[in-house]
Each structure stands twice: as structure tokens, then as C-alpha cells.
Design a protein around this motif. Sequence first.
Motif, PDB file in Angstrom:
ATOM      1  N   ILE A  91       3.639   7.624   7.552  1.00 56.66           N
ATOM      2  CA  ILE A  91       3.559   6.508   6.591  1.00 56.66           C
ATOM      3  C   ILE A  91       3.164   5.224   7.337  1.00 56.66           C
ATOM      4  O   ILE A  91       3.702   4.928   8.404  1.00 56.66           O
ATOM      5  CB  ILE A  91       4.910   6.335   5.851  1.00 56.66           C
ATOM      6  N   ALA A 104       5.501   3.737   1.339  1.00 57.66           N
ATOM      7  CA  ALA A 104       4.768   2.495   1.076  1.00 57.66           C
ATOM      8  C   ALA A 104       5.202   1.443   2.079  1.00 57.66           C
ATOM      9  O   ALA A 104       6.247   1.578   2.719  1.00 57.66           O
ATOM     10  CB  ALA A 104       5.052   2.000  -0.346  1.00 57.66           C
ATOM     11  N   THR A 118      14.284   3.010   4.090  1.00 57.00           N
ATOM     12  CA  THR A 118      13.527   1.763   4.109  1.00 57.00           C
ATOM     13  C   THR A 118      14.024   0.834   5.214  1.00 57.00           C
ATOM     14  O   THR A 118      15.232   0.627   5.351  1.00 57.00           O
ATOM     15  CB  THR A 118      13.697   1.060   2.745  1.00 57.00           C
ATOM     16  N   ASN A 130      14.641   7.194  -0.419  1.00 51.81           N
ATOM     17  CA  ASN A 130      13.636   6.266   0.103  1.00 51.81           C
ATOM     18  C   ASN A 130      14.276   5.543   1.286  1.00 51.81           C
ATOM     19  O   ASN A 130      15.099   4.649   1.092  1.00 51.81           O
ATOM     20  CB  ASN A 130      13.222   5.227  -0.935  1.00 51.81           C
ATOM     21  N   GLY A 139       4.084   9.163  -4.933  1.00 49.24           N
ATOM     22  CA  GLY A 139       4.044   8.260  -3.771  1.00 49.24           C
ATOM     23  C   GLY A 139       5.023   8.751  -2.711  1.00 49.24           C
ATOM     24  O   GLY A 139       6.180   8.975  -3.011  1.00 49.24           O
ATOM     25  N   GLN A 141       0.880  -1.179   0.000  1.00 50.75           N
ATOM     26  CA  GLN A 141       0.000   0.000   0.000  1.00 50.75           C
ATOM     27  C   GLN A 141       0.900   1.207   0.000  1.00 50.75           C
ATOM     28  O   GLN A 141       1.960   1.205   0.638  1.00 50.75           O
ATOM     29  CB  GLN A 141      -0.903   0.002   1.243  1.00 50.75           C
ATOM     30  N   ASP A 142       0.483   2.250  -0.730  1.00 52.66           N
ATOM     31  CA  ASP A 142       1.310   3.453  -0.752  1.00 52.66           C
ATOM     32  C   ASP A 142       0.489   4.649  -0.295  1.00 52.66           C
ATOM     33  O   ASP A 142      -0.695   4.534  -0.006  1.00 52.66           O
ATOM     34  CB  ASP A 142       1.961   3.663  -2.121  1.00 52.66           C
ATOM     35  N   HIS A 143       1.157   5.766  -0.188  1.00 54.08           N
ATOM     36  CA  HIS A 143       0.507   7.025   0.210  1.00 54.08           C
ATOM     37  C   HIS A 143       0.761   8.016  -0.905  1.00 54.08           C
ATOM     38  O   HIS A 143       1.883   8.480  -1.065  1.00 54.08           O
ATOM     39  CB  HIS A 143       1.124   7.553   1.507  1.00 54.08           C
ATOM     40  N   LYS A 144      -0.292   8.321  -1.677  1.00 53.50           N
ATOM     41  CA  LYS A 144      -0.091   9.159  -2.863  1.00 53.50           C
ATOM     42  C   LYS A 144      -0.098  10.651  -2.555  1.00 53.50           C
ATOM     43  O   LYS A 144       0.513  11.437  -3.262  1.00 53.50           O
ATOM     44  CB  LYS A 144      -1.176   8.862  -3.902  1.00 53.50           C
ATOM     45  N   GLU A 146       6.757   1.311  -4.225  1.00 58.62           N
ATOM     46  CA  GLU A 146       6.342  -0.041  -3.797  1.00 58.62           C
ATOM     47  C   GLU A 146       7.438  -1.075  -4.068  1.00 58.62           C
ATOM     48  O   GLU A 146       7.607  -2.032  -3.314  1.00 58.62           O
ATOM     49  CB  GLU A 146       5.055  -0.467  -4.523  1.00 58.62           C
TER      50      GLU A 146
END
Length: 429
Positions: free
Chosen positions: A419, A233, A388, A386, A230, A214-217, A295
Motif C-alpha cells: 500500500i 489508502a 492505520t 483497517n 479498496g 489515493q486508494d488501491h482498488k 479513504e
Amino acid sequence: MNILLLGSGGREHALAWKLAQSRLLADAGDTLYAAPGNPGIADHADCIPLDAADHDAVVGFCRASHIGLVVIGPEAPLVDGLADSLRAAGVPVFGPSREAAQLEGSKGFTKDLCERAGIPTARYVRCHSLEEAWGALKRFDAPFVLKADGLAAGKGVVIAETREEAQHALDDMFGGRFGSAGSEVVIEQFLTGEEASFFALTDGETIVPFGTAQDHKRVGEGDTGPNTGGMGAYSPAPVLDEKLQRAVMERIVEPTVRTLREEGMPYSGVLYAGLMLTADGPSLIEYNARFGDPECQVLMMRLESDLGELMLACAQGRLGEVAAPRFSDEAALTVVMAGKGYPGTPEKGGTIDLESAEAEGAKVFHAGTKRAEDGGLAANGGRVLNVTATGANVTVARAGAYAAVDAVIFESGFCRRDIGWREIERERG
Ligand code: AMP
Ligand code: GLY
């Protein structure tokens, strides 16, 4: 063998990192090339200047450098037919043909395909002129969902609350706001539910699930403000449980791949289904013909199988002969750090120091960085980093990612602090 990866974002950094661990690159002399790459990708690959729009140059490089597999990261070269040029030259390529990539390149193409194959998706009308679109609006109620048909870098969708707003948006679209991407517009019914992403690998025949995310646009916390590519995610997306994943495969992904094959445009590569989980079951919002960004970053953190072998099997029509992909049970979460101003005009050139962040155990993928003259790192894009991390669940992965975010030195950058909020609320019970 030698592998060529095309692209320069965080998605491609994650692919390069994972490909570099492949058995395909195990022999002395095997080389991973990336074009054009970025400073993060350069840790895993030889970065070369090669223009993906120049098919002859790409084919020429593949011949001269004995490339055994080309991986096409972004959508534009796919929609432009680069995979066809490479296949015609006998070079194995991970990514769909121009015709099959219309799944991403033309919203109208995908909607028509869904109709022919009985795939659940929002009711729609394709409109080729402003008059037609104004007329078609009468067949829908607010909120109105308007989509430029072609590629628009994730910005071609307008959700209008009122009829007047929808009419203005249509004026803009047909007036050229999205260039030729807006010369056709799809109007569709508004769907309600939670959004989730489902990935599958296919060689046109065999199809294997390849994880969920799932991502956050939206740019702002609480999922507010303008749309972006995005802002973060996580994977997996537990809302897509086993039963829903089976339904997505049976009702959406399998009929898509089968219909394209039967109609003479077999799809090969990764298929990314953007879904709305409605009260009536999963409904297709859109397809992408490549991995999602960001993603992909969270999928690659969890992938235990050899990415190179899976991609080569897709390229060679042997996906049915290799072991199904395996993913870790852990969750992965990525936070996008962007240049202030994004998704408008981002500040570029700000200095970045990642040393302490990486010491936190997180993986920092480069999305928009460049080497500064002094050898340090500088921001060079909208989405820049990103950050992560993985953990037993999304809550733990998020703590790791933000600990690393707090250790990143990037003064002209910003990120969302929430997030994963939806999943974290669920984990809290
Ligand atoms: P797309 O580029 O097609 O993924 O659309 C961008 C975003 O618009 C999606 O992620 C959804 O949040 C929203 N959207 C697209 N189509 C619909 C729809 N039919 N109903 C509700 N929201 C939609
Ligand atoms: N993160 C959304 C996309 O890659 O399309």
C-alpha cells in the motif's frame, strides 16, 4: 446534543472516533448513538439496532432520543431518500437528498450533468437495451469501459480489452448480473492517467475542500487481480497539488454543486470526486455521495477541526459561517486486512487479537468484526480491519502501519504489502 451515526464499517468507525471528540458531545448526558455500529464503534457510541431502510423507525428514534444531528455513512440509505425523510421531520442531517445522491446512484445522471455543466469527463453513451449497447460499442475503441448505471457495491464497472469481451459483459449486465443496477449501462471512453480522490464539504451553497487521498482498488500486489472496495489508502495525495486542487474545485466540484442548486436539487454533505489526472487535466471518473472507505479513515486521522461542528454546519446551511477545515501536514496510511477469499467469499469467524497492534501506536478501525461468544473478536466480513498510522510522509506512515499489521493476530486474514507504493517511489525520488 445527541448524535446518531448510521453504518457499520471502517468508515463509520473512523467517523465515530472523530465525532466522539466533538464539542457537540461535550455536555454530560450528550450521547453518540450508532446504528447498527460494530465492536470498534462501540468504544465510542451506544450501538442500537435500527434499520436505516425503515425511515419511520429512524425518524421515531430521533424524536424519542432528541437527536440533534444524523450522520449517514453509506450510500444506500442516501440513494433511498433517508435524508429527505429526516429533513421532512425537522431533524438536521449530514448527507444529500435522494435527488442529489443520484450523483452516486446513477452514472448516467452524473454524465448528463457533466455535459450540461461543461465538466471534463470521458465521452459516453447511455444505453437502455442490449441492442442499443452493442450498437454504441462501434463508436468506441478498446479498451471498452462499461458501467452498470445504478449502485453495484463498487463492482459495476467492467474494462474489456476486446470487442468480444465487451459484448459478453454487456450480455451479462443486461442479463441481470447487477440486478436492476444494470438495466441501463453507460459506455465510455477509456482515460489514461493516475487516479486520485478529492473530497469537499458543502451545504449546497458554500463549498470547502476536505482533503485528498489515493486508494488501491485491486486485491493483489502491484494493483493486479479483481476490484475490491479498496485494500488500502493514504492521505494526502501529493499528486493533487494546490494548483490541481484549484482546477478540480473550479472545473468540476463548483459547477456540479451550482448546477444541482440551480436545478432545484441542492447537494448537502460530502462530495467525493474520483478523478483521472489526464494529460489534459483532471477528468471526473465518478462521484460518490459519501466518504470513501477506507479513504475516510486516513482523512479522519489527519483532521484537526471539529468534525461534528462541520457536519452540523453542512446540515444547517451554515458552512460559510464556520472556520475552514484544518488538516495535519502529516501523512496517514491505512492497510486493509480482509478475510481470506475476499473479494469472493471471505472466511468468516476467524479469531482476532489486536492488543499488541494497538500498542504499536497505530489505530485499528473495525470494518467487519463481531464479538465472539467468549467476548473476544472475530472476523465478520470481507474487509475486516483497517490498520492505520500517521507519519512525516507516506514512507514513515507506511512503516508504522505495517509494524502494527505484523502485530495483529488474525490467521484467517490477509493484506497487501505494497500500500502506498506509487507515492513511496516518488518520495524515494
Ligand atoms: P468507478 O466505479 O466509476 O470508480 O470505476 C471503477 C474503476 O474503473 C475506476 O477506479 C477506474 O480505475 C476505472 N475506470 C472507470 N472509468 C474509467 C475510464 N473512463 N477510463 C479508465 N478507467 C476507468
Ligand atoms: N474506496 C472506494 C470507495 O469508497 O468508493
